[in-house]
Design an enzyme around this catalytic site. Structure first.
Site, mmCIF file in Angstrom:
data_model
loop_
_atom_site.group_PDB
_atom_site.id
_atom_site.type_symbol
_atom_site.label_atom_id
_atom_site.label_comp_id
_atom_site.label_asym_id
_atom_site.label_seq_id
_atom_site.Cartn_x
_atom_site.Cartn_y
_atom_site.Cartn_z
ATOM 1 N N SER A 8 0.855 -1.187 0.000
ATOM 2 C CA SER A 8 0.000 0.000 0.000
ATOM 3 C C SER A 8 0.890 1.235 0.000
ATOM 4 O O SER A 8 1.588 1.515 0.985
ATOM 5 C CB SER A 8 -0.886 -0.011 1.247
ATOM 6 O OG SER A 8 -1.405 1.275 1.461
ATOM 7 N N HIS A 33 -1.036 -1.288 -4.459
ATOM 8 C CA HIS A 33 -2.326 -0.907 -3.868
ATOM 9 C C HIS A 33 -2.351 0.604 -3.667
ATOM 10 O O HIS A 33 -1.484 1.172 -2.995
ATOM 11 C CB HIS A 33 -2.490 -1.643 -2.540
ATOM 12 C CG HIS A 33 -3.813 -1.447 -1.882
ATOM 13 N ND1 HIS A 33 -4.941 -2.148 -2.238
ATOM 14 C CD2 HIS A 33 -4.187 -0.637 -0.868
ATOM 15 C CE1 HIS A 33 -5.956 -1.771 -1.483
ATOM 16 N NE2 HIS A 33 -5.529 -0.852 -0.633
ATOM 17 N N ASP A 35 -4.531 3.781 -2.323
ATOM 18 C CA ASP A 35 -5.648 4.146 -1.449
ATOM 19 C C ASP A 35 -6.150 5.546 -1.771
ATOM 20 O O ASP A 35 -5.504 6.541 -1.420
ATOM 21 C CB ASP A 35 -5.196 4.073 0.013
ATOM 22 C CG ASP A 35 -4.974 2.641 0.450
ATOM 23 O OD1 ASP A 35 -5.950 1.872 0.446
ATOM 24 O OD2 ASP A 35 -3.825 2.295 0.778
ATOM 25 N N MET A 37 -8.737 8.415 -1.077
ATOM 26 C CA MET A 37 -9.644 8.839 0.007
ATOM 27 C C MET A 37 -10.174 10.231 -0.270
ATOM 28 O O MET A 37 -9.437 11.091 -0.777
ATOM 29 C CB MET A 37 -8.902 8.847 1.346
ATOM 30 C CG MET A 37 -8.303 7.505 1.696
ATOM 31 S SD MET A 37 -7.559 7.535 3.333
ATOM 32 C CE MET A 37 -6.767 5.930 3.359
ATOM 33 N N HIS A 66 -8.129 1.321 -4.456
ATOM 34 C CA HIS A 66 -9.118 1.081 -3.402
ATOM 35 C C HIS A 66 -9.811 2.415 -3.157
ATOM 36 O O HIS A 66 -9.216 3.333 -2.594
ATOM 37 C CB HIS A 66 -8.367 0.568 -2.164
ATOM 38 C CG HIS A 66 -9.184 0.445 -0.917
ATOM 39 N ND1 HIS A 66 -8.610 0.249 0.327
ATOM 40 C CD2 HIS A 66 -10.521 0.464 -0.718
ATOM 41 C CE1 HIS A 66 -9.562 0.171 1.236
ATOM 42 N NE2 HIS A 66 -10.733 0.308 0.639
ATOM 43 N N MET A 68 -11.977 4.768 -1.350
ATOM 44 C CA MET A 68 -12.651 5.091 -0.093
ATOM 45 C C MET A 68 -13.283 6.451 -0.295
ATOM 46 O O MET A 68 -12.831 7.473 0.244
ATOM 47 C CB MET A 68 -11.636 5.080 1.056
ATOM 48 C CG MET A 68 -11.234 3.666 1.445
ATOM 49 S SD MET A 68 -9.623 3.616 2.259
ATOM 50 C CE MET A 68 -8.565 3.608 0.821
ATOM 51 N N MET A 140 -11.596 -5.596 4.724
ATOM 52 C CA MET A 140 -10.828 -4.683 5.574
ATOM 53 C C MET A 140 -10.652 -5.295 6.967
ATOM 54 O O MET A 140 -11.617 -5.770 7.571
ATOM 55 C CB MET A 140 -11.548 -3.341 5.714
ATOM 56 C CG MET A 140 -11.718 -2.556 4.419
ATOM 57 S SD MET A 140 -10.202 -2.303 3.496
ATOM 58 C CE MET A 140 -9.204 -1.407 4.696
ATOM 59 N N GLY A 145 -8.814 4.481 6.388
ATOM 60 C CA GLY A 145 -8.516 5.896 6.593
ATOM 61 C C GLY A 145 -7.025 6.161 6.768
ATOM 62 O O GLY A 145 -6.545 7.211 6.382
ATOM 63 N N PHE A 146 -6.331 5.211 7.329
ATOM 64 C CA PHE A 146 -4.918 5.447 7.659
ATOM 65 C C PHE A 146 -4.125 4.144 7.570
ATOM 66 O O PHE A 146 -4.676 3.064 7.834
ATOM 67 C CB PHE A 146 -4.787 5.988 9.092
ATOM 68 C CG PHE A 146 -5.652 7.196 9.332
ATOM 69 C CD1 PHE A 146 -5.177 8.467 9.015
ATOM 70 C CD2 PHE A 146 -6.944 7.059 9.827
ATOM 71 C CE1 PHE A 146 -5.988 9.579 9.199
ATOM 72 C CE2 PHE A 146 -7.759 8.168 10.015
ATOM 73 C CZ PHE A 146 -7.285 9.437 9.700
ATOM 74 N N GLY A 148 -0.952 1.903 9.147
ATOM 75 C CA GLY A 148 -0.332 1.746 10.458
ATOM 76 C C GLY A 148 -1.285 1.620 11.632
ATOM 77 O O GLY A 148 -0.900 1.892 12.769
ATOM 78 N N ASP A 180 -6.897 -6.347 3.678
ATOM 79 C CA ASP A 180 -6.239 -5.038 3.793
ATOM 80 C C ASP A 180 -6.347 -4.516 5.219
ATOM 81 O O ASP A 180 -7.447 -4.281 5.725
ATOM 82 C CB ASP A 180 -6.939 -4.077 2.817
ATOM 83 C CG ASP A 180 -6.302 -2.691 2.770
ATOM 84 O OD1 ASP A 180 -5.264 -2.484 3.420
ATOM 85 O OD2 ASP A 180 -6.860 -1.828 2.066
ATOM 86 N N GLY A 181 -5.189 -4.312 5.846
ATOM 87 C CA GLY A 181 -5.177 -3.659 7.148
ATOM 88 C C GLY A 181 -4.337 -4.388 8.168
ATOM 89 O O GLY A 181 -4.693 -5.484 8.597
ATOM 90 N N GLY A 202 1.069 -2.423 4.131
ATOM 91 C CA GLY A 202 1.646 -1.084 4.129
ATOM 92 C C GLY A 202 2.819 -1.008 5.074
ATOM 93 O O GLY A 202 3.962 -1.311 4.723
HETATM 94 C C1 DX5 Z 1 -6.397 1.796 5.154
HETATM 95 C C2 DX5 Z 1 -5.897 1.447 3.779
HETATM 96 C C3 DX5 Z 1 -4.818 0.454 3.780
HETATM 97 C C4 DX5 Z 1 -3.569 0.888 4.533
HETATM 98 C C5 DX5 Z 1 -2.776 -0.314 4.837
HETATM 99 O O1 DX5 Z 1 -7.344 2.753 5.005
HETATM 100 O O2 DX5 Z 1 -6.971 0.930 3.002
HETATM 101 O O3 DX5 Z 1 -4.512 0.018 2.467
HETATM 102 O O4 DX5 Z 1 -2.799 1.823 3.829
HETATM 103 O O5 DX5 Z 1 -1.733 0.028 5.674
HETATM 104 P P1 DX5 Z 1 -1.262 -0.953 6.858
HETATM 105 O O6 DX5 Z 1 -0.821 -2.237 6.207
HETATM 106 O O7 DX5 Z 1 -0.154 -0.185 7.490
HETATM 107 O O8 DX5 Z 1 -2.450 -1.180 7.746
HETATM 108 ZN ZN ZN Z 2 -6.456 -0.011 1.082
#
Ligand code: DX5
Ligand code: ZN
Length: 225
Positions: A8, A33, A35, A37, A66, A68, A140, A145-146, A148, A180-181, A202
């Protein structure tokens, strides 16, 4: 089965995006990937079409966007035009899910349905059928949203449940499971054992020193299955 690894981009140094993408490709990533948003569906803003278009020039990796965003239908053609290969929309904001997924396929992309940890799997009932318009589910395991964040409890059980539902209603392997996550070397094997076929990772890669070794280790967690 070895999982595909989809780093990601959000978790990497965004001031050096092109270099990071090239390094991830060299390190053995299978898919990138991305993201997207909008600050409405999730409490964060990232990047969108112009950035994806620019990145398309620096790598041959397939792009997995992805979305969002509250209005995913708005820009589907443009995601195809800038070079996305897989596109997922959130079930929580898709009132015409079959139409949206069919449109994504017509545009030549793989169509995915993303689902938040707090949404019942029954929201997927309508697309878990032999004539499903979905190519994959993006499960998910954090609230999006973030990067980490912490893994939301029950995620592995939900993956396993989804695998069973796909086997029973669609046919094994007919709809891929992408997760994912908060995935990392330490829990990737558990996700693969539960049924994950594509792992979005990520910070589980970005926070390690040797990305190539990390990606190999993540893939190896599925080697004996
Ligand atoms: C969260 C994203 C993920 C995120 C994954 O909103 O959809 O793709 O960047 O990051 P990690 O693997 O650090 O949870
Ligand atoms: Zn994602």
């Amino acid at each position: 089965m070895q999982p595909l690894v989809a780093p990601s981009l959000l978790a990497f140094d965004l001031s050096r995006m092109a270099d990071e993408v090239r390094a991830l490709e060299a390190a053995g990533a299978d898919v990138l990937h991305l993201d997207v948003m909008d600050g409405h569906f999730v409490p964060n803003l990232t990047f969108g079409l112009p950035v994806i278009e620019a990145l398309r020039k620096v790598t041959k990796l397939p792009f997995d966007a992805h979305l969002m965003v509250t209005n995913p239908d708005q820009h589907l053609e443009q995601y195809a035009r800038v070079g996305c290969n897989w596109l997922s929309v959130h079930v929580e904001v898709c009132p015409h899910l079959h139409r949206t997924l069919a449109h994504i396929r017509e545009l030549g992309m793989k169509a995915g349905v993303a689902i938040n940890p707090g949404t019942s799997l029954s929201a997927l009932d309508a697309i878990l059928a032999p004539d499903s318009p979905a190519d994959f589910v993006l499960m998910m395991t954090v609230n999006p949203g973030f990067a980490g964040q912490k893994f939301v409890g029950g995620g592995m059980e939900r993956i396993a449940k989804l695998r069973t539902l796909i086997g029973e209603r669609v046919g094994s392997g007919k709809i891929k499971i992408e997760v994912d996550g908060s995935l990392k070397v330490e829990n990737a094997g558990q996700a693969v054992a539960a049924g994950a076929e594509v792992l979005v990772v990520g910070s589980g890669i970005a926070a390690t020193k040797d990305w190539k070794a990390t990606i190999s280790a993540i893939k190896a967690t599925g080697a004996s299955r």
